[in-house]
Scaffold this motif. Structure first.
Motif, mmCIF file in Angstrom:
data_model
loop_
_atom_site.group_PDB
_atom_site.id
_atom_site.type_symbol
_atom_site.label_atom_id
_atom_site.label_comp_id
_atom_site.label_asym_id
_atom_site.label_seq_id
_atom_site.Cartn_x
_atom_site.Cartn_y
_atom_site.Cartn_z
ATOM 1 N N GLU A 184 0.819 -1.217 0.000
ATOM 2 C CA GLU A 184 0.000 0.000 0.000
ATOM 3 C C GLU A 184 0.856 1.272 0.000
ATOM 4 O OE1 GLU A 184 -3.224 -0.287 -0.415
ATOM 5 O OE2 GLU A 184 -2.919 -2.458 -0.408
ATOM 6 N N THR A 199 -18.830 -3.095 -8.034
ATOM 7 C CA THR A 199 -18.020 -4.245 -7.610
ATOM 8 C C THR A 199 -16.682 -4.188 -8.334
ATOM 9 O OG1 THR A 199 -19.934 -5.658 -7.169
ATOM 10 C CG2 THR A 199 -17.844 -6.769 -7.567
ATOM 11 N N GLN A 200 -15.629 -4.502 -7.603
ATOM 12 C CA GLN A 200 -14.296 -4.584 -8.202
ATOM 13 C C GLN A 200 -13.721 -5.986 -7.999
ATOM 14 O OE1 GLN A 200 -11.855 -1.346 -6.653
ATOM 15 N NE2 GLN A 200 -12.346 -0.134 -8.471
ATOM 16 N N TYR A 244 -8.077 -12.766 -6.749
ATOM 17 C CA TYR A 244 -7.579 -12.727 -5.379
ATOM 18 C C TYR A 244 -8.270 -11.703 -4.495
ATOM 19 C CZ TYR A 244 -4.726 -8.619 -6.624
ATOM 20 O OH TYR A 244 -4.297 -7.373 -7.022
ATOM 21 N N SER A 245 -9.165 -10.908 -5.076
ATOM 22 C CA SER A 245 -9.863 -9.931 -4.251
ATOM 23 C C SER A 245 -11.197 -9.553 -4.881
ATOM 24 C CB SER A 245 -9.016 -8.666 -4.058
ATOM 25 O OG SER A 245 -9.730 -7.669 -3.339
ATOM 26 N N ILE A 246 -12.246 -9.486 -4.051
ATOM 27 C CA ILE A 246 -13.556 -8.998 -4.475
ATOM 28 C C ILE A 246 -14.017 -7.956 -3.476
ATOM 29 C CG2 ILE A 246 -15.960 -9.568 -4.947
ATOM 30 C CD1 ILE A 246 -15.151 -12.417 -5.475
ATOM 31 N N LYS A 247 -14.430 -6.812 -3.973
ATOM 32 C CA LYS A 247 -15.049 -5.793 -3.137
ATOM 33 C C LYS A 247 -16.328 -5.364 -3.839
ATOM 34 C CE LYS A 247 -10.707 -4.036 -1.230
ATOM 35 N NZ LYS A 247 -9.782 -2.859 -1.098
ATOM 36 N N GLN A 283 -10.168 -8.162 -8.599
ATOM 37 C CA GLN A 283 -8.742 -8.046 -8.906
ATOM 38 C C GLN A 283 -8.183 -9.424 -9.252
ATOM 39 O OE1 GLN A 283 -6.244 -5.032 -6.996
ATOM 40 N NE2 GLN A 283 -7.821 -4.890 -5.404
ATOM 41 N N TYR A 284 -7.577 -9.490 -10.406
ATOM 42 C CA TYR A 284 -7.004 -10.735 -10.917
ATOM 43 C C TYR A 284 -5.505 -10.574 -11.146
ATOM 44 C CZ TYR A 284 -11.541 -12.839 -12.282
ATOM 45 O OH TYR A 284 -12.791 -13.388 -12.297
ATOM 46 N N ASP A 291 2.195 -11.357 2.912
ATOM 47 C CA ASP A 291 1.162 -12.390 2.977
ATOM 48 C C ASP A 291 0.991 -12.963 4.382
ATOM 49 O OD1 ASP A 291 0.870 -12.044 0.296
ATOM 50 O OD2 ASP A 291 1.792 -13.944 -0.299
#
Length: 411
Positions: free
Chosen positions: A24, A278-279, A269-272, A281-282, A87
């Motif tokens: 981040e 909705t986003q 690897y991520s769903i928001k 991330q792949y 991680d």
């Protein structure tokens, strides 16, 4: 070679320093605590007798072992990274040293019933009778890639103490932020000045790798329309349902848990998500460049197909390339792989030449003009509580580095 306990003490001194990188952050290094180990490494490189030891404003470390031959030989390099993955926590690492491993379960943490078992991690049985360093079950270990750093420094120390071993000029490089994909971003290849290099960042003993994934990241954004559910008929557009259609339209078996070897994948690897937006991330991975490009095209085509069901665009895809397969840069200089293979055989190691299902600093460095295959550092189960490293594998890695140094200096 290097005395075993000396190597253990060196390695433990590294892993007990928290160097977790931060995806981040937009600074380099991404976390201030990486400076703690970086500054200590600079002093250690000076102490063991290397020259031209530098650390820049971004914590990239370089040092030189001068040539001790009177004929022209190529300058070579060895590279490792000192950050650990975000991680899993790398704070308060408490290594356990298991002498003469008996091939049975290793209790990492009795209170939490955390066990490192060969029933699940079969590779452990390769190291029966050896010394294994593990975690206490609550953190990662950090052998990725502090084992590589320990091996490079130990090999340089050995060569300094044994001038009868002939070698050319050797450059050492240590980087921050490899675990978040930025390890090579600010690496000054011209300053490093090597003809080629090796990352000491592989896993089990014998690994020698010059192929890696082509890699990209994809952000899929789905726009919906929020309306009071009591009055939503014909008006509400639920972005999460469209996102589900998108996810299910990609090949279900082309995911990390269903692929191996040179097989590529899409990894969500991520769903928001909310009704309105909705986003997803792949990451996209494939060893074959053509297949890699086809995967990216598939994600865009799928978005277009879904958009055709609506009056305006509701699905957008943003894809950014991350790194490419270093094979295309290594194949024209395959002698550097052959040399590493010979160095392993001289150390009594059977080379395991296979593609990396991931990337290293070396993949980016190769495209920056520094061909850089990857060599084993010895660790297993990276990025988690079950990480371990056999000390004998680290000792063999040191021997391989010393052998490469000598082979590269032959007329």
């Amino acid at each position: 070679m290097i005395e075993k306990q000396h190597l253990i003490d060196r390695f433990i001194s590294y892993v007990t320093v928290d160097t977790e990188s931060d995806p981040e952050s937009d600074t380099t290094p991404s976390s201030a605590k990486q400076w703690d180990l970086a500054n200590a490494l600079v002093e250690e490189l000076k102490t063991i007798g290397l020259v031209d030891v530098t650390i820049d404003d971004n914590a990239y470390i370089m040092a030189t072992l001068p040539s001790n031959v009177d004929h022209d030989v190529p300058t070579i390099g060895f590279v490792s990274h000192f950050d650990t993955t975000p991680d899993f926590t790398g704070k308060d690492v408490n290594p356990q040293v298991i002498e003469n491993y008996d091939g049975k379960d290793i209790v990492l943490n009795e209170a939490e019933n955390i066990v490192l078992s060969p029933d699940y991690f079969e590779d452990l049985l390769q190291y029966k009778g050896q010394t294994i360093i593990t975690t206490d079950g609550t953190t990662l270990l950090g052998a990725d890639d502090k084992a590589g750093i320990a091996e490079i420094i130990s090999a340089m120390e050995y060569l300094v103490k044994h001038p009868e071993l002939k070698h050319g000029k050797i450059r050492v490089g240590f980087t921050p932020d490899e675990e978040i994909g930025r390890g090579a971003h600010k690496f000054d290849v011209n300053k490093f000045g090597a003809e080629w290099a090796y990352t000491m960042d592989g896993s089990q003993i014998g690994e020698l790798e010059y192929e890696n994934f082509n890699a990209a990241g994809a952000l899929v954004t789905i726009k919906g329309k929020i309306v009071h559910p009591g009055y939503a008929k014909g008006k509400m557009v639920n972005s999460m349902y469209i996102a589900t259609d998108y996810i299910n339209s990609l090949p279900r078996l082309e995911t990390p848990e269903h692929t191996a070897d040179r097989e590529g994948f899409f990894h969500l690897y991520s769903i928001k998500g909310e009704v309105d937006s909705t986003q997803l991330q792949y990451i996209i991975r494939d060893h074959d460049r053509g297949h890699f490009e086809a995967r990216k095209e598939m994600m865009v085509k799928l978005a277009n197909e879904l958009n055709s069901q609506f009056e305006k665009e509701v699905v957008s895809v943003e894809i950014k390339d991350q790194y490419f397969n270093m094979r295309e840069k290594i194949e024209p200089v395959m002698h550097i792989v052959d040399l590493a293979e010979e160095a392993m055989k001289l150390a009594g190691i059977t080379p395991l030449i296979k593609p990396i299902r991931g990337g290293t600093d070396g993949s980016q460095l190769s495209f920056m003009g520094l061909p850089c295959p990857n060599i084993f550092a010895g660790g297993h189960n990276f990025h988690g509580r079950f990480e371990y490293v056999p000390v004998e594998s680290m000792l063999k890695a040191i021997e391989v580095i010393v052998n490469i140094a000598q082979l590269a200096a032959k007329k």
